[in-house]
Design an enzyme around this catalytic site. Structure first.
Site: not given
Length: 271
Positions: A67, A176
């Site tokens: 992305h 994360c």
């Protein structure tokens, strides 16, 4: 948010070959080349490569979600690619790469691409659904399968009640380093497994769009235990005096049942 609204058959290629992750990503860029919402393919490709260099696009279960936010993108759009044979590369669970979905987002899109990425990550947790997608014979069938699946998961429907007890028995926190895919995949996996086990759970996500579903002081006080599945620092002082299980975010994705059983056993140390 519906993924199907951003995915068109002309931006889907099935059963392709790739010698590397970079090569597969370039094929995705080529699918968007010439679309009215991409003004400069070369500039967008450079933006995608820059994001790819940071890592974290392979999310496990045979899926990668490259992305980028780019000034060359006018409106958010997606491209999808399935690989045959699968591509062996560095993935969190060691499974070869079988499918990629690319997000092309405008530079000024704020956290829109994060919302889409979180939706993709949770949608593709379903192994059977992923298999069904990879077996699609045409791009139209691929897009139709996504639309039908999203229609089943009505966002207006109330969440299932897993227990008659008030409040939440267990709590979770996921995070994360990039705060994108793995954060939301771990939350989704824990919530789905808890529903199967008839355990009430609330999971806070610490993503790039900020903290969502934040745990309250009352919920923490009343909880039997807390699972922190994180690969970066999260606020933990608030959990003092509670039984807390600390694990990597990957365990939240791949071992939700084991984590829930462990915290339920009462053998977890008090923080």
């Amino acid at each position: 948010m519906r993924i199907a609204n951003y995915l068109r058959p002309e931006c889907v290629a099935l059963h392709q070959r790739a010698d590397s992750l970079e090569g597969a990503v370039q094929q995705l860029v080529a699918l968007l080349d010439g679309t009215e919402d991409l003004t400069d393919t070369a500039a967008f490709a450079a933006d995608v490569r820059a994001r790819l260099a940071l890592g974290g696009v392979c999310v496990g279960n045979g899926l990668a979600i490259p992305h980028a936010k780019s000034a060359s993108v006018k409106r958010l759009q997606l491209a999808a690619l399935t690989l045959d044979p699968p591509l062996a590369c560095d993935t969190p669970d060691g499974k070869p790469l079988q499918m990629l979905v690319m997000i092309a987002a405008p530079a000024e899109a704020n956290d829109l691409h994060v919302q889409v990425l979180a939706e993709l990550a949770t949608l593709f947790l379903d192994t059977e659904f992923c298999t069904h997608l990879r077996e699609s014979t045409t791009p139209e069938a691929f897009c139709r399968a996504v639309a039908e699946r999203e229609a089943q998961d009505d966002p207006a429907a109330p969440p299932p009640q897993t227990t008659d007890e008030p409040g939440y028995r267990l709590l979770g926190v996921t995070a994360c380093p990039t705060g994108i895919a793995h954060t939301y995949m771990a939350a989704e996996a824990l919530e789905a497994e808890a529903a199967e086990m008839h355990i009430a759970i609330k999971v806070e996500t610490n993503g790039s769009a900020g903290v969502k579903n934040r745990l309250t002081a009352q919920e923490i006080e009343q909880a039997d235990g807390i699972i922190v599945a994180a690969d970066k620092n999260v606020e933990t002082a608030r959990f003092a005096g509670k039984k807390v299980l600390f694990v990597p975010v990957s365990d939240g994705i791949h071992k939700p049942q084991q984590l829930l059983e462990q915290i339920e056993s009462g053998t977890v140390a008090v923080y």
